[in-house]
Design a protein around this motif. Structure first.
Motif, short mmCIF file in Angstrom:
data_model
loop_
_atom_site.label_atom_id
_atom_site.label_comp_id
_atom_site.label_asym_id
_atom_site.label_seq_id
_atom_site.Cartn_x
_atom_site.Cartn_y
_atom_site.Cartn_z
N LEU A 128 23.39 1.17 -0.82
CA LEU A 128 23.57 1.26 -2.27
C LEU A 128 23.27 2.67 -2.74
O LEU A 128 24.04 3.29 -3.47
N LEU A 129 22.14 3.21 -2.26
CA LEU A 129 21.72 4.53 -2.73
C LEU A 129 22.69 5.62 -2.23
O LEU A 129 23.09 6.50 -2.99
N ALA A 179 20.28 14.40 -8.16
CA ALA A 179 19.03 14.68 -7.46
C ALA A 179 18.12 13.47 -7.48
O ALA A 179 17.43 13.18 -6.50
N LEU A 180 18.15 12.73 -8.59
CA LEU A 180 17.31 11.54 -8.69
C LEU A 180 17.72 10.52 -7.64
O LEU A 180 16.87 9.94 -6.95
N LEU A 239 15.48 9.07 -4.59
CA LEU A 239 15.28 7.64 -4.39
C LEU A 239 15.69 7.24 -2.96
O LEU A 239 14.97 6.51 -2.27
N SER A 240 16.83 7.78 -2.54
CA SER A 240 17.33 7.43 -1.21
C SER A 240 16.36 7.90 -0.14
O SER A 240 16.05 7.17 0.81
N VAL A 241 15.83 9.12 -0.33
CA VAL A 241 14.87 9.65 0.66
C VAL A 241 13.61 8.80 0.67
O VAL A 241 13.08 8.46 1.73
N ALA A 242 13.17 8.44 -0.52
CA ALA A 242 11.96 7.62 -0.60
C ALA A 242 12.18 6.28 0.09
O ALA A 242 11.30 5.77 0.81
N ALA A 283 10.94 13.57 -0.80
CA ALA A 283 11.44 12.88 -1.99
C ALA A 283 10.80 13.46 -3.23
O ALA A 283 11.47 13.70 -4.25
N ALA A 284 9.47 13.72 -3.14
CA ALA A 284 8.78 14.27 -4.31
C ALA A 284 9.32 15.65 -4.66
O ALA A 284 9.54 15.96 -5.83
#
Lengths: 670, 220
Positions: B11-12, B40-41, B45-48, B63-64
Motif C-alpha cells: 500500500l505504502l 516524503a511523508l 511511513l514506508s521506511v518506518a 524514517a525520522a
C-alpha cells in the motif's frame, strides 16, 4: 634462482625511477640515475646470460600475489625469455653507460630521468610475463613510459604530433593484443599462459589470433603498414632513448609475436608463414626506400629499423612455413637467422643511434645536408659509425652479414616446400630481401659519406668537437661486439640452440666444435662461412693495398691541373649532397612508391634568378590506410560537436532516453 | 500478520508511485511543494513500516530523517523560496500534462516488466518494492526533463532520491551510515541549489532555465 634475481633488478629499476623524481633537480642526479640503472641492467644481463647458457638449470617460474586477485602475476624464465632478456639488458646497459655522458647535455633532466629506469623495467617485465594480464599491463607500462620519453622535448616542432600518433598506434596495438589474448583464453578465461598452452585454440580462432597478434606486435615493431609512427617517434626522444626504442623495444615487440605465434598458438599453418614472410619482405623494402629518401640522420636510422624488422619477420615467416610442413631442421635454420638478427640489430642499431647522438650534441644538427667533414673533427665517432654502417649493410666480417646470410640459406632451402604458392613466393621474398640489402648499403654510403666525409656544410659542423669518454666507451664496446659476433658467429648460434629447440623442435648442428670456427648451417656441400678467415683476408688485403699506395703512389710528385681537382669553387655547397646521391634511386623507385614528381622552374632568358627544382613526394600508404580513417574520425567528431552545446535538460533527456532504451532492451531480451 | 505486513508495505510503496503521478500532474508551485511534502511523508511511513517488519531499529532513524528533513524542513524552505522569488503562479510544462501522464504509465509498466523477472529469486516484498522504486525513480527523471522551472526540477531530483530510499530499505541489510550520508547529501544539494536559484534570479530576473541559454559563451 635467476628469476627472483631478475625481479629484484626490475624492482631496483622501479625504485630508481621513483627516486629520480627528486634527484633530477640536482646536478648529481643524472650520473646517479644512469649509474644505478647501469648497475641494475648489468646484473640483469649477467643473470640472463647465465640462464641462457646454463642449460636450463637456472630457468623457472614464479607467481607473485599482485594483479588480478584470482590470477596473481605469473612470471616465467624460459630459454626464449632469457635470450630476449640478454638483448634488452645489453641495450639497457649500453644506453645507461652512454647516458652518463650524453645525459649531461639534457636541458630538462626532470622529463627524462624518472621515466628512463621505468622504461627499462617495463621491457624486462614484458619478457618475463607468463599470463595475459601481466603481459598487457607491462606492455602498456613500456608504451606509456616510452611515450613520456618521446614527449621529453615536447616544445620542439613536430614532437607533440609524433607523440600523439605514437599514443594512438600504441593503444590500437594493445587493443589488438587484448582481443588476441581474449580469444586465446576462451570463454573459461584461462589467462595464464600455461592454461593457454594446455588448450590450443581451434583453427578458425587461431587464424584470428594470428592476425590480431601481427597487428598488435607489428604496430609496436613497425611492420608495414603499421610503421608510420615509428620514424616520427623514435627520433623525437633523446638519442639514448631512441637507441633503446629502435634497438630494444621493437625486439620486445618481436618477442610478443614469437611468444604468441610460436609458443601459444600450437601447430602453425603454412599460409601463416606465407603471410608473415610476405609482410616482412614488403616491410624491408618499404623501410629502406623511405630511408633513402630521408636526409634527417635519426629518421633515416629509424626507417632502417623498419627494414630490419622486415628481415626478422621474413625469418619468422619462413620458420612458420617450414614448421607447418614438418621440416624441423629448416625451421630451426630460419628461426636461428631471425633471432640472431634480433640480437645483431639491437647491437648495431644502438651503436648507430649513439653515433647520431654524438653528432647531435657536437653540432646540434640532424639534417645531413648541414653536416659533413666530421671525420676530421670526431675521428673516433666516425670510425665506430663506419663499423655500425658496415654491420647494418650486411658486409662481412661484421655481424649483420651472418644473420642475413643465414636468412638467405633458409630461403635457398624453400624449393623443398610442398605448397606451390610457397615455392614461388619465397624466392620472390628472397629477391625483396636482396634488394633491401643492396639499397641499405647504398643508404649507408650516403649516411656516412655525407655526414663524415667531404667538407663541412655549416659552421656548426666546422666547429664540432669529439664527444665525451662515456659515449665513446659505449660505442667502442658495441663496435667490438659487432666484430666479434661477425667473426665468431658459431658461438652465438650455439647459444641460441636451446631457444630454437624449444620453439622449432630441432636445432642447428653445433657450430662451436667445427674446425677453424667455420659455420655450416645445412651441410658442408651446400655452404659454409668462415668469418675469421674472411676478416683476416680483408685485413691483410686492405693493409697491403694501403701500404702499396703509400709506398709507391703518394711519394710521386704531382702537378695540379688548372681545374683544381674538380673544385674550382671553394664553397662546400658544390659537394655531392644527400639529395643528389639518392636522386637516381628516387627516379627508379620513387615515381611509383612515393608518387615523386620533379618540377624545374627555369627563369626566362635574360632573368638572372636561380633556377629552382622542387620534388613532391606522397606517402602512398598514409593516403591509402590512414587518411580515410582520419577523415572519418574528424567527420564524426564534427557531427558530434553539436552535442557539446546542449542545455542541461537536453542532456537529462539523453540520459533518460538511454536509460529507458536499455531497460526496454532488458525487458524484451528476457 | 505476515500477510498484513506485506499488504501494508505494498500500500505504502504503491502510494508513493501514486504521489509521483500527482507530482507530474500538479502545475502550481505551491501545490507542487505540498505534494512533495506528501511524497516524503509516504516514504518515511514506508521506511518506518519496513523498520517494523524487518525488526531493524536503525531504519526508524532513516524514517525520522526523511520525515523531519524532507517532509518539513525542505518544503518550508521551498515555500519561502517560492514566495521570495514571486513565482507562486502556474508553471509551464514542455509536453502536455496528458502526454506526460501517459509516458509515466508506460514507465511504470516498463519497470515492472524489467524488475519482476530479474528479481524472481528474491522475496515477494523485495521484488515488488524494487519495481515500485524504479517507477518512482523514472517518474522523477521524467519530471526533471518535462519541466522548465528550476524549482520543479529540484523537486523532481528529490523525488528520485525518495525512490532510492525506497529501494534501499526494501533490500535487507543496508547499513545506516549509507542512508544518513545520502540524506545529508540531499540536504546540502538543496542548499546549494537554493543559493544558485537566487544568484540566477539576481542575474537574469528569472528562474526559467530557457532564459539562461543565450548567455552560454561557448555556443557555436
Amino acid at each position: 634462482m635467476a628469476l627472483a634475481g631478475l625481479l629484484w633488478c626490475i624492482g631496483a629499476l622501479l625504485a630508481i625511477s621513483v627516486a629520480a623524481i627528486p634527484a633530477a633537480r640536482h646536478r648529481w642526479g643524472t650520473p646517479a640515475v644512469y649509474g644505478s640503472a647501469l648497475c641494475a641492467s648489468t646484473i640483469g644481463l649477467g643473470l640472463a646470460l647465465a640462464s641462457l647458457l646454463g642449460g636450463g638449470a637456472l630457468l623457472g617460474a614464479l607467481t607473485l600475489p599482485v594483479g588480478l586477485p584470482w590470477l596473481g602475476a605469473h612470471f616465467r624464465l624460459d630459454a626464449l625469455a632469457a635470450f630476449f632478456l640478454v638483448v634488452v639488458n645489453l641495450g639497457a646497459a649500453g644506453a645507461s653507460l652512454y647516458g652518463l655522458g650524453y645525459g649531461s647535455h639534457e636541458e630538462a633532466p626532470g622529463r627524462v630521468l624518472p621515466f628512463f629506469p621505468a622504461f627499462l623495467a617495463g621491457m624486462n617485465l614484458v619478457v618475463l610475463a607468463d599470463d595475459a594480464f601481466t603481459f598487457l599491463f607491462t606492455w602498456e607500462l613500456m608504451s606509456l613510459t616510452s611515450w613520456a620519453l618521446v614527449m621529453a622535448h615536447h616544445r620542439r616542432p613536430g614532437n607533440a604530433a609524433a607523440g600523439y600518433l605514437y599514443l594512438i598506434m600504441a593503444s590500437f596495438g594493445t587493443l589488438a593484443l587484448l582481443l588476441a589474448f581474449g580469444l586465446l583464453a576462451g570463454p573459461a578465461g584461462g589467462y595464464a599462459f600455461a592454461a593457454i598452452r594446455a588448450a590450443p585454440p581451434a583453427p578458425g580462432v587461431a587464424a584470428a589470433v594470428l592476425v590480431l597478434a601481427l597487428i598488435g606486435a607489428g604496430s609496436k615493431a613497425g611492420l608495414v603498414p603499421l610503421h608510420v609512427w615509428l620514424p616520427l617517434a623514435h627520433p623525437a626522444a633523446p638519442s639514448h632513448v631512441s637507441a633503446l626504442m629502435s634497438g630494444v623495444m621493437t625486439k620486445v615487440a618481436v618477442y610478443g609475436a614469437v611468444r604468441i605465434v610460436f609458443d601459444l598458438l600450437g601447430v602453425p599453418t603454412w599460409w601463416a608463414g606465407a603471410l608473415v614472410a610476405l609482410l616482412g619482405g614488403v616491410t624491408a623494402v618499404m623501410g629502406v626506400l623511405h630511408a633513402l629518401m630521408e636526409h634527417d640522420l635519426k629518421r633515416l636510422l629509424a626507417y632502417h629499423t623498419v627494414e630490419n624488422i622486415g628481415i626478422i619477420f621474413i625469418g619468422l615467416g619462413l620458420a612458420l612455413a617450414f614448421g607447418a610442413n614438418g621440416m624441423r631442421a629448416a625451421a630451426a635454420l630460419a628461426l636461428t637467422a631471425a633471432l640472431l638478427h634480433v640480437f645483431n640489430h639491437s647491437v648495431f642499431k644502438s651503436l648507430l643511434f649513439f653515433g647520431s647522438g654524438a653528432v647531435l650534441t657536437a653540432t646540434g644538427e640532424r639534417d645531413m645536408e648541414r653536416l659533413g667533414g666530421l671525420i676530421h673533427r670526431m675521428p673516433l665517432t666516425a670510425f665506430v659509425f663506419l663499423v655500425g654502417s658496415a654491420a647494418i649493410s650486411a658486409l662481412p666480417p661484421f655481424n649483420g652479414f651472418v644473420s642475413e646470410w643465414l636468412t638467405f640459406q633458409a630461403i635457398l632451402v624453400s624449393p623443398a616446400l610442398p605448397q606451390w604458392l610457397l615455392k614461388f613466393l619465397v624466392p620472390a621474398i628472397g629477391a625483396l630481401l636482396a634488394l633491401s640489402a643492396a639499397l641499405a648499403a647504398a643508404c649507408f654510403v650516403k649516411a656516412f659519406g655525407v655526414t663524415f666525409l667531404g667538407r663541412p656544410r655549416s659552421d656548426a659542423a666546422r666547429q664540432a668537437v669529439e664527444t665525451d669518454r662515456w659515449s665513446l666507451a659505449t660505442m667502442l664496446i658495441l663496435a667490438a661486439l659487432c666484430l666479434v659476433a661477425g667473426i665468431l658467429p658459431g658461438y652465438f648460434i650455439d647459444a641460441l640452440a636451446p631457444v630454437v629447440r624449444a620453439l622449432a623442435g630441432a636445432q642447428l648442428p653445433r657450430q662451436g666444435e667445427l674446425d677453424w670456427l667455420t659455420i655450416v648451417p645445412v651441410a658442408q656441400s651446400r655452404s659454409s662461412y668462415n668469418g675469421l678467415l674472411l676478416f683476416l683476408i680483408i685485413a691483410f688485403a686492405a693493409g697491403l693495398g694501403a701500404e702499396a699506395i703509400h709506398r709507391w703512389a703518394s711519394g710521386v710528385s704531382r702537378r695540379s691541373a688548372p681545374w683544381d681537382c674538380g673544385f674550382p669553387d671553394a664553397s662546400p655547397a658544390t659537394q655531392y649532397t644527400a639529395g643528389s646521391f639518392s636522386q637516381p634511386i628516387r627516379r627508379v623507385f620513387g615515381s611509383v612508391v612515393f608518387r615523386a614528381r620533379e618540377e624545374v622552374n627555369m627563369p626566362p632568358p635574360g632573368d638572372l634568378r636561380a633556377a629552382q627544382m622542387h620534388v613532391r613526394m606522397r606517402d602512398v600508404l598514409w593516403d591509402a590506410f590512414y587518411a580515410p580513417v582520419a577523415g572519418l574520425v574528424s567527420y564524426v567528431a564534427d557531427r558530434l560537436n553539436k552535442v557539446q552545446f546542449l542545455s542541461i535538460r537536453a542532456y537529462l533527456t539523453l540520459v533518460f532516453g538511454a536509460l529507458v532504451t536499455l531497460l526496454t532492451v532488458l525487458a524484451v531480451w528476457r | 500478520m505476515d500477510r498484513l505486513a506485506l499488504d501494508v508495505a505494498h500500500l505504502l510503496a504503491g502510494g508513493l508511485v501514486l504521489v509521483s503521478f500527482m507530482l507530474l500532474y500538479q502545475d502550481r508551485m505551491t501545490g507542487l511543494v505540498n505534494n512533495f511534502a506528501l511524497h516524503a511523508l509516504v516514504v518515511s511511513l514506508s521506511v518506518a513500516w519496513q523498520a517494523h517488519i524487518q525488526h531493524a531499529p536503525h531504519l526508524y532513524i532513516t524514517a525520522a530523517i526523511a520525515l523531519i528533513v524532507k517532509a518539513i524542513v525542505i518544503p518550508l524552505a521551498l515555500h519561502r523560496i517560492i514566495v521570495q522569488l514571486g513565482i507562486h503562479r502556474t508553471i509551464e510544462t514542455v509536453v502536455g500534462i496528458g502526454q506526460t501522464m501517459l509516458a509515466g504509465i508506460g514507465l511504470v509498466a516498463l519497470s515492472i516488466m524489467v524488475m519482476l523477472p530479474i528479481t524472481a529469486k528474491a522475496g515477494t516484498l523485495t521484488q515488488q518494492d524494487l519495481a515500485f522504486a524504479l517507477s518512482v525513480l523514472l517518474l522523477g527523471l521524467l519530471m526533471m526533463i518535462s519541466r522548465r522551472n528550476a524549482v520543479s526540477q529540484v523537486i523532481g531530483f528529490m523525488s528520485i532520491e525518495n525512490g532510492l530510499i525506497l529501494a534501499a530499505t526494501g533490500a535487507k541489510g543496508m547499513p545506516l551510515v549509507v542512508e544518513i550520508s545520502v540524506a545529508f547529501s540531499i540536504l546540502i544539494a538543496l542548499i546549494v541549489i537554493g543559493v544558485f536559484l537566487f544568484r540566477i534570479r539576481e542575474r537574469f530576473d528569472t528562474v526559467d532555465i530557457h532564459a539562461l541559454h543565450q548567455y552560454r559563451g561557448e555556443q557555436l
